[in-house]
Enzyme design. Sequence first.
Site, PDB file in Angstrom:
ATOM      1  CE  LYS A 157      -3.227   3.096   1.203  1.00 32.01           C
ATOM      2  NZ  LYS A 157      -2.389   4.319   1.294  1.00 32.01           N
ATOM      3  N   GLY A 214       3.639   3.574  10.824  1.00 30.92           N
ATOM      4  CA  GLY A 214       2.868   4.815  10.722  1.00 30.92           C
ATOM      5  C   GLY A 214       2.321   5.227  12.062  1.00 30.92           C
ATOM      6  CB  SER A 215      -0.455   7.477  12.870  1.00 28.20           C
ATOM      7  OG  SER A 215      -1.555   6.843  12.267  1.00 28.20           O
ATOM      8  N   GLY A 218      -3.764   5.054  12.884  1.00 29.07           N
ATOM      9  CA  GLY A 218      -3.916   4.207  11.696  1.00 29.07           C
ATOM     10  C   GLY A 218      -3.557   2.757  12.002  1.00 29.07           C
ATOM     11  N   GLY A 219      -2.482   2.563  12.750  1.00 24.75           N
ATOM     12  CA  GLY A 219      -2.030   1.209  13.065  1.00 24.75           C
ATOM     13  C   GLY A 219      -3.043   0.445  13.900  1.00 24.75           C
ATOM     14  CD  GLU A 238       8.808   1.510  13.548  1.00 27.29           C
ATOM     15  OE1 GLU A 238       9.429   0.954  12.657  1.00 27.29           O
ATOM     16  OE2 GLU A 238       8.867   2.732  13.792  1.00 27.29           O
ATOM     17  CB  CYS A 275      10.073   5.593  14.206  1.00 29.44           C
ATOM     18  SG  CYS A 275      11.362   4.753  13.299  1.00 29.44           S
ATOM     19  CD  GLU A 366       6.007   9.448  17.579  1.00 30.16           C
ATOM     20  OE1 GLU A 366       4.997   8.749  17.428  1.00 30.16           O
ATOM     21  OE2 GLU A 366       7.006   9.356  16.857  1.00 30.16           O
TER      22      GLU A 366
HETATM   23  P1  NAP Z   1      -0.641   7.171   8.926  1.00 35.04           P
HETATM   24  O1  NAP Z   1      -1.699   8.207   8.959  1.00 35.04           O
HETATM   25  O2  NAP Z   1      -0.707   6.127   9.968  1.00 35.04           O
HETATM   26  O3  NAP Z   1      -0.678   6.486   7.476  1.00 35.04           O
HETATM   27  C1  NAP Z   1       0.149   5.357   7.172  1.00 35.04           C
HETATM   28  C2  NAP Z   1      -0.567   4.488   6.137  1.00 35.04           C
HETATM   29  O4  NAP Z   1      -1.674   3.864   6.770  1.00 35.04           O
HETATM   30  C3  NAP Z   1      -1.110   5.273   4.953  1.00 35.04           C
HETATM   31  O5  NAP Z   1      -0.962   4.479   3.792  1.00 35.04           O
HETATM   32  C4  NAP Z   1      -2.565   5.437   5.290  1.00 35.04           C
HETATM   33  O6  NAP Z   1      -3.356   5.455   4.141  1.00 35.04           O
HETATM   34  C5  NAP Z   1      -2.878   4.164   6.067  1.00 35.04           C
HETATM   35  N1  NAP Z   1      -3.931   4.371   7.058  1.00 35.04           N
HETATM   36  C6  NAP Z   1      -3.905   5.252   8.084  1.00 35.04           C
HETATM   37  N2  NAP Z   1      -5.024   5.125   8.820  1.00 35.04           N
HETATM   38  C7  NAP Z   1      -5.765   4.154   8.256  1.00 35.04           C
HETATM   39  C8  NAP Z   1      -7.027   3.560   8.569  1.00 35.04           C
HETATM   40  N3  NAP Z   1      -7.755   3.960   9.611  1.00 35.04           N
HETATM   41  N4  NAP Z   1      -7.485   2.585   7.773  1.00 35.04           N
HETATM   42  C9  NAP Z   1      -6.764   2.188   6.695  1.00 35.04           C
HETATM   43  N5  NAP Z   1      -5.573   2.704   6.342  1.00 35.04           N
HETATM   44  C10 NAP Z   1      -5.062   3.678   7.109  1.00 35.04           C
HETATM   45  O7  NAP Z   1       0.804   7.806   8.991  1.00 35.04           O
HETATM   46  P2  NAP Z   1       1.442   9.058   8.223  1.00 35.04           P
HETATM   47  O8  NAP Z   1       0.511   9.638   7.228  1.00 35.04           O
HETATM   48  O9  NAP Z   1       2.748   8.588   7.723  1.00 35.04           O
HETATM   49  O10 NAP Z   1       1.753  10.103   9.357  1.00 35.04           O
HETATM   50  C11 NAP Z   1       0.819  10.515  10.309  1.00 35.04           C
HETATM   51  C12 NAP Z   1       1.423  10.363  11.693  1.00 35.04           C
HETATM   52  O11 NAP Z   1       1.929   9.042  11.865  1.00 35.04           O
HETATM   53  C13 NAP Z   1       2.636  11.223  11.992  1.00 35.04           C
HETATM   54  O12 NAP Z   1       2.315  12.528  12.342  1.00 35.04           O
HETATM   55  C14 NAP Z   1       3.294  10.435  13.092  1.00 35.04           C
HETATM   56  O13 NAP Z   1       2.717  10.726  14.327  1.00 35.04           O
HETATM   57  C15 NAP Z   1       3.040   9.009  12.726  1.00 35.04           C
HETATM   58  N6  NAP Z   1       4.169   8.332  12.057  1.00 35.04           N
HETATM   59  C16 NAP Z   1       4.875   7.416  12.742  1.00 35.04           C
HETATM   60  C17 NAP Z   1       5.917   6.748  12.130  1.00 35.04           C
HETATM   61  C18 NAP Z   1       6.699   5.695  12.848  1.00 35.04           C
HETATM   62  O14 NAP Z   1       7.824   5.498  12.498  1.00 35.04           O
HETATM   63  N7  NAP Z   1       6.127   4.975  13.765  1.00 35.04           N
HETATM   64  C19 NAP Z   1       6.272   7.010  10.824  1.00 35.04           C
HETATM   65  C20 NAP Z   1       5.529   7.947  10.130  1.00 35.04           C
HETATM   66  C21 NAP Z   1       4.474   8.580  10.756  1.00 35.04           C
HETATM   67  P3  NAP Z   1      -4.194   6.741   3.705  1.00 35.04           P
HETATM   68  O15 NAP Z   1      -3.344   7.936   3.979  1.00 35.04           O
HETATM   69  O16 NAP Z   1      -4.464   6.481   2.274  1.00 35.04           O
HETATM   70  O17 NAP Z   1      -5.406   6.710   4.547  1.00 35.04           O
END
Ligand code: NAP
Length: 487
Positions: A157, A214-215, A218-219, A238, A275, A366
């Site tokens: 994805k 990711g977040s 979302g996770g 993660e 991260c 965080e």
């Molecule tokens: P994200 O919002 O979690 O998105 C990551 C992926 O997951 C994207 O492809 C997104 O797709 C998908 N996704 C998110 N929520 C979803 C849901 N409810 N259902 C299905 N798919 C979902 O992360 P991000 O856009 O990279 O950054 C947002 C926040 O994540 C940051 O501000 C930070 O706090 C955190 N982050 C953490 C890390 C880490 O290393 N742990 C890395 C990057 C970001 P769509 O966008 O198409 O919905």
Amino acid sequence: METLLNTALIESTAEKIDALALAAAAAAETWANCPRTTRARLLDGLAAAIEAERETLVAIADTETHLGTARLNGELDRTAFQLRMFATLLKEGRPFRALDEPAVPGAPPAGHPHMTLVRVPIGPVAMFAASNFPFAFSVLGGDTASALAAGCPVIVKAHPGHPQLSQRIFELACSVIAAQQLPAGVLGMVQGASVDVGVSLVTHPAICAVAFTGSFKGGTALQAHAQARPRPIPFYGELGSVNPIVVLPAALDSQAEALAQTLAGSIALGCGQFCTSPGIVILPDHKMGAAFIAQLGAALSQADLHDMLTPGIRRLYDAGVERLNKLEQVHPLVGPARVADGGPPTAYLGVVDGQTFLRSPALHEEVFGPACLVVKVSSMEETIQILQAIGGSLTATIWGAGDSTPDNVRLVNAAMGIAGRVLFAGVPTGVAVTAAQQHGGPWPASTQPFTTSVGHAALDRFLRPVALQDAPAWLAASAAGTENHQD
Ligand code: NAP
């Protein structure tokens, strides 16, 4: 019909996701049972392909992510290194080595049948690319490389933060797969800016595991979908980390200025979008500690920051800084960030006392970006309480624990209790890709604290153990001898 969102980001339809998942399922048996050298050849070929297109790929990545060409070239090198590392592991065969126990005559438990423990690929993997590593945790990043090495087809994805880069790398990968005459279903990719795409992928019956970076929001949402399926599947997520750094008085004796500079560099690196970025510094509440805080503030206020990865990440950063700065007991030393969108953010450094921190759960979360909170403590007891209040983290760093004192032993135990990696020198940003690496940790750093997403053992996530009991001679011999009966 697919919806064209821009030149590269095409929202994948339900039909397309279904077709890709079925193609992955159809390729799974061939890919699982092909010679390990075939899988190694693909990984080597993918590494060479991205290196050959370096200039174009880095330019696209820089436009889409603002991370800068120096960082992106380094990340491309790391991505090629990871692909080749798993190729080498395949050639050596170690991860696939069977454990063979000849039968022991006699009554159980001492006596037992002939047992052979092997590990088999889990099946097609859905991989969610990360926004902050457009190469190393994206289309051909560590999750994809380790799953392919294990013998699992992958459906990526793509992250909507770098759609054109994802598309270009996917096209390169497809041409390598075609040139090596491998099934196209070995690697698929979906794109989309709505959550439906990811949910359809995770809930598809052909998908057998999910890797996600990711977040927290979302996770946890995707993990719930993985668990709610009629047949739940492993979800390797993660999700985030505050990466505390404990600065003991011994560390400040001789090198305070240098440590402050190094720490400020780590907080600001990649505009704090790591991260492993240090989000909390725990420091003794005395004169040397105060001088260190001033040095850190001075260094951080000079930091050279760039635009953040996406407008959404920028909004979350501004909101996170506002949350930290809301309590009147938190004293801002640098920042707070400008609230206006556009342009780089401002770094943030707040200072708070240990007891306020312990009483305020909002300070434990965080803030993704160049923000850090200094917590002033009056005792080792309070330091340990703060680590425990923070909970699961990818890393914990302790500076100044060179001597084996009872306090240092307790502190190290507390750090090991909450983190996947404990550092005694340097800063947590920068994760070595090695056999002894552990990039994970207790919740919420990882949804699976026994696994790592970086290093050799990342491959283990996609191999499932099977014990063969009294296997026929042909099967036991091939499993124990060659670890892959088609080699
Ligand atoms: P994200 O919002 O979690 O998105 C990551 C992926 O997951 C994207 O492809 C997104 O797709 C998908 N996704 C998110 N929520 C979803 C849901 N409810 N259902 C299905 N798919 C979902 O992360 P991000 O856009 O990279 O950054 C947002 C926040 O994540 C940051 O501000 C930070 O706090 C955190 N982050 C953490 C890390 C880490 O290393 N742990 C890395 C990057 C970001 P769509 O966008 O198409 O919905």
